[in-house]
Design a protein around this motif. Structure first.
Motif, PDB file in Angstrom:
ATOM      1  N   ILE A 285      11.220  -0.730  -8.207  1.00  0.00           N
ATOM      2  CA  ILE A 285      10.043   0.059  -8.607  1.00  0.00           C
ATOM      3  C   ILE A 285      10.412   1.061  -9.707  1.00  0.00           C
ATOM      4  N   LEU A 286      11.621   1.619  -9.601  1.00  0.00           N
ATOM      5  CA  LEU A 286      12.046   2.637 -10.582  1.00  0.00           C
ATOM      6  C   LEU A 286      12.382   2.047 -11.959  1.00  0.00           C
ATOM      7  N   GLU A 287      12.402   0.704 -12.069  1.00  0.00           N
ATOM      8  CA  GLU A 287      12.597   0.097 -13.399  1.00  0.00           C
ATOM      9  C   GLU A 287      11.504   0.573 -14.358  1.00  0.00           C
ATOM     10  N   ARG A 288      10.331   0.931 -13.823  1.00  0.00           N
ATOM     11  CA  ARG A 288       9.212   1.386 -14.659  1.00  0.00           C
ATOM     12  C   ARG A 288       9.115   2.917 -14.750  1.00  0.00           C
ATOM     13  N   TYR A 289      10.097   3.606 -14.155  1.00  0.00           N
ATOM     14  CA  TYR A 289      10.064   5.076 -14.137  1.00  0.00           C
ATOM     15  C   TYR A 289      10.612   5.626 -15.451  1.00  0.00           C
ATOM     16  N   GLU A 290       9.903   6.594 -16.035  1.00  0.00           N
ATOM     17  CA  GLU A 290      10.342   7.126 -17.326  1.00  0.00           C
ATOM     18  C   GLU A 290      10.573   8.639 -17.318  1.00  0.00           C
ATOM     19  N   GLY A 291      10.636   9.253 -16.135  1.00  0.00           N
ATOM     20  CA  GLY A 291      10.792  10.715 -16.053  1.00  0.00           C
ATOM     21  C   GLY A 291      12.248  11.139 -16.094  1.00  0.00           C
TER      22      GLY A 291
ATOM     23  N   ASN B 159       5.864  -8.613  -5.243  1.00  0.00           N
ATOM     24  CA  ASN B 159       6.409  -9.898  -4.793  1.00  0.00           C
ATOM     25  C   ASN B 159       7.929  -9.930  -4.872  1.00  0.00           C
ATOM     26  N   ARG B 160       8.482  -9.152  -5.787  1.00  0.00           N
ATOM     27  CA  ARG B 160       9.946  -9.107  -5.923  1.00  0.00           C
ATOM     28  C   ARG B 160      10.599  -8.332  -4.768  1.00  0.00           C
ATOM     29  N   LEU B 161       9.788  -7.636  -3.972  1.00  0.00           N
ATOM     30  CA  LEU B 161      10.336  -6.816  -2.879  1.00  0.00           C
ATOM     31  C   LEU B 161      10.468  -7.602  -1.570  1.00  0.00           C
ATOM     32  N   ARG B 162       9.981  -8.842  -1.581  1.00  0.00           N
ATOM     33  CA  ARG B 162       9.992  -9.669  -0.370  1.00  0.00           C
ATOM     34  C   ARG B 162      11.418  -9.848   0.165  1.00  0.00           C
TER      35      ARG B 162
ATOM     36  N   TYR C 160       4.050   2.706 -12.975  1.00  0.00           N
ATOM     37  CA  TYR C 160       3.237   1.488 -12.909  1.00  0.00           C
ATOM     38  C   TYR C 160       3.792   0.562 -11.822  1.00  0.00           C
ATOM     39  N   PHE C 161       2.903   0.061 -10.973  1.00  0.00           N
ATOM     40  CA  PHE C 161       3.313  -0.845  -9.883  1.00  0.00           C
ATOM     41  C   PHE C 161       2.150  -1.765  -9.565  1.00  0.00           C
ATOM     42  N   ASP C 162       2.417  -3.063  -9.487  1.00  0.00           N
ATOM     43  CA  ASP C 162       1.330  -3.993  -9.159  1.00  0.00           C
ATOM     44  C   ASP C 162       1.824  -5.068  -8.173  1.00  0.00           C
ATOM     45  N   GLU C 163       0.932  -5.998  -7.828  1.00  0.00           N
ATOM     46  CA  GLU C 163       1.267  -6.992  -6.804  1.00  0.00           C
ATOM     47  C   GLU C 163       2.354  -7.958  -7.261  1.00  0.00           C
ATOM     48  N   THR C 164       2.461  -8.161  -8.579  1.00  0.00           N
ATOM     49  CA  THR C 164       3.515  -9.058  -9.090  1.00  0.00           C
ATOM     50  C   THR C 164       4.881  -8.416  -8.864  1.00  0.00           C
TER      51      THR C 164
ATOM     52  N   GLN D 229       0.835  -1.225   0.000  1.00  0.00           N
ATOM     53  CA  GLN D 229       0.000   0.000   0.000  1.00  0.00           C
ATOM     54  C   GLN D 229       0.861   1.263   0.000  1.00  0.00           C
ATOM     55  N   ALA D 230       1.930   1.226   0.790  1.00  0.00           N
ATOM     56  CA  ALA D 230       2.771   2.429   0.917  1.00  0.00           C
ATOM     57  C   ALA D 230       3.570   2.685  -0.360  1.00  0.00           C
ATOM     58  N   TRP D 231       4.152   1.621  -0.941  1.00  0.00           N
ATOM     59  CA  TRP D 231       4.879   1.804  -2.216  1.00  0.00           C
ATOM     60  C   TRP D 231       3.908   2.204  -3.317  1.00  0.00           C
ATOM     61  N   LYS D 232       2.698   1.635  -3.299  1.00  0.00           N
ATOM     62  CA  LYS D 232       1.708   1.915  -4.343  1.00  0.00           C
ATOM     63  C   LYS D 232       1.314   3.393  -4.313  1.00  0.00           C
ATOM     64  N   ALA D 233       1.127   3.942  -3.109  1.00  0.00           N
ATOM     65  CA  ALA D 233       0.753   5.354  -2.984  1.00  0.00           C
ATOM     66  C   ALA D 233       1.850   6.243  -3.583  1.00  0.00           C
ATOM     67  N   MET D 234       3.110   5.889  -3.276  1.00  0.00           N
ATOM     68  CA  MET D 234       4.229   6.666  -3.822  1.00  0.00           C
ATOM     69  C   MET D 234       4.309   6.522  -5.339  1.00  0.00           C
ATOM     70  N   ALA D 235       4.176   5.288  -5.824  1.00  0.00           N
ATOM     71  CA  ALA D 235       4.282   5.030  -7.270  1.00  0.00           C
ATOM     72  C   ALA D 235       3.151   5.738  -8.027  1.00  0.00           C
TER      73      ALA D 235
END
Ligand code: B16
Ligand code: MG
Length: 212
Positions: free
Chosen positions: A54-60, A40-43, A33-37, A21-27
């Motif tokens: 998470i920043l692998e999907r960042y394009e800014g 799972n890699r953050l475990r 883009y951030f989802d439950e799959t 929830q906390a990473w999702k709010a930031m993303a």
């Protein structure tokens, strides 16, 4: 007597939903883009390494270390607000009674968690003074799969690594335990991992692990 070193998130308590929830709010705020799959890699992965995933999907525009520190702080503030809603009922009776039984049998019990919020979480569930040692994200420089967090736990307990059984839910945690020369018990996702010495289905199965 063997000593036990328990991972926290995914083994003793389930704070992964709050991390999500906390990473999702930031993303979402950053338009990433951030989802439950991906979650799972953050475990078992450290906060800084989680952000990089998470920043692998960042394009800014490129982010400085200061920007990244601010993002981690934003996530951690949200995460701690969610942790503040936890109470003793967030640790199951099965976990509590199994820990008590292991202690009755004479085993030392420690925590080995990547989280810098470990002590706060233990206090929230009423276990602040329970463990013989706590090794966490505040006393390490290298995160799992490096064995540092577990080797420190063994050192705090005054035990040799060969005498320690690590209980983990993450592949990185099993790798860390094995490379530290410890026995690795896997639960959840780690139960199906090839490097796990003893897979268990449910926490109380720990009482059936050989040498216990
Ligand atoms: P923090 P564990 C890990 O806990 C979590 O599984 C992982 O998702 C998190 O990024 C890491 O702690 C760091 O947590 O941001 O609170 O320092 O499984 O090692 O108990
Ligand atoms: Mg874990």
């Amino acid at each position: 007597m063997k000593a036990f070193i328990f991972d926290l998130d995914g083994v003793l308590v389930f704070t992964d939903k709050f991390h999500y929830q906390a990473w999702k709010a930031m993303a979402d705020r950053m338009g990433i883009y951030f989802d439950e799959t991906i979650n799972n890699r953050l475990r078992g992965v450290s906060r800084a390494d989680s952000l990089e995933i998470i920043l692998e999907r960042y394009e800014g525009v490129p982010l400085t270390q200061e920007d990244k520190d601010a993002l981690m702080e934003e996530k951690n503030n949200t995460y701690r607000e969610l942790l503040a809603t936890m109470g003793p009922s967030d640790m199951s009776d099965e976990v509590r009674s199994t820990l008590d039984e292991l202690r009755l049998r004479g085993h030392k019990l420690a925590i080995g968690s990547s989280s810098k919020n470990t002590k706060f979480i233990l206090e929230q569930v009423g276990m602040g003074d329970y463990f013989d040692a706590v090794s966490d994200g505040t006393n390490i420089t290298r995160s799992k799969p490096d064995p540092e967090v577990f080797l420190k736990a063994a050192e705090f307990l005054g035990e040799s690594p060969e005498n320690c059984i690590v209980v983990e839910d993450a592949h990185a945690g099993i790798d860390a335990a094995r490379s530290g020369g410890m026995t690795a018990v896997g639960i959840g996702e780690a139960a199906g991992y090839g490097k796990t010495d003893f897979p268990i289905k449910t926490f109380s199965d720990l009482l059936k692990v050989p040498a216990v």
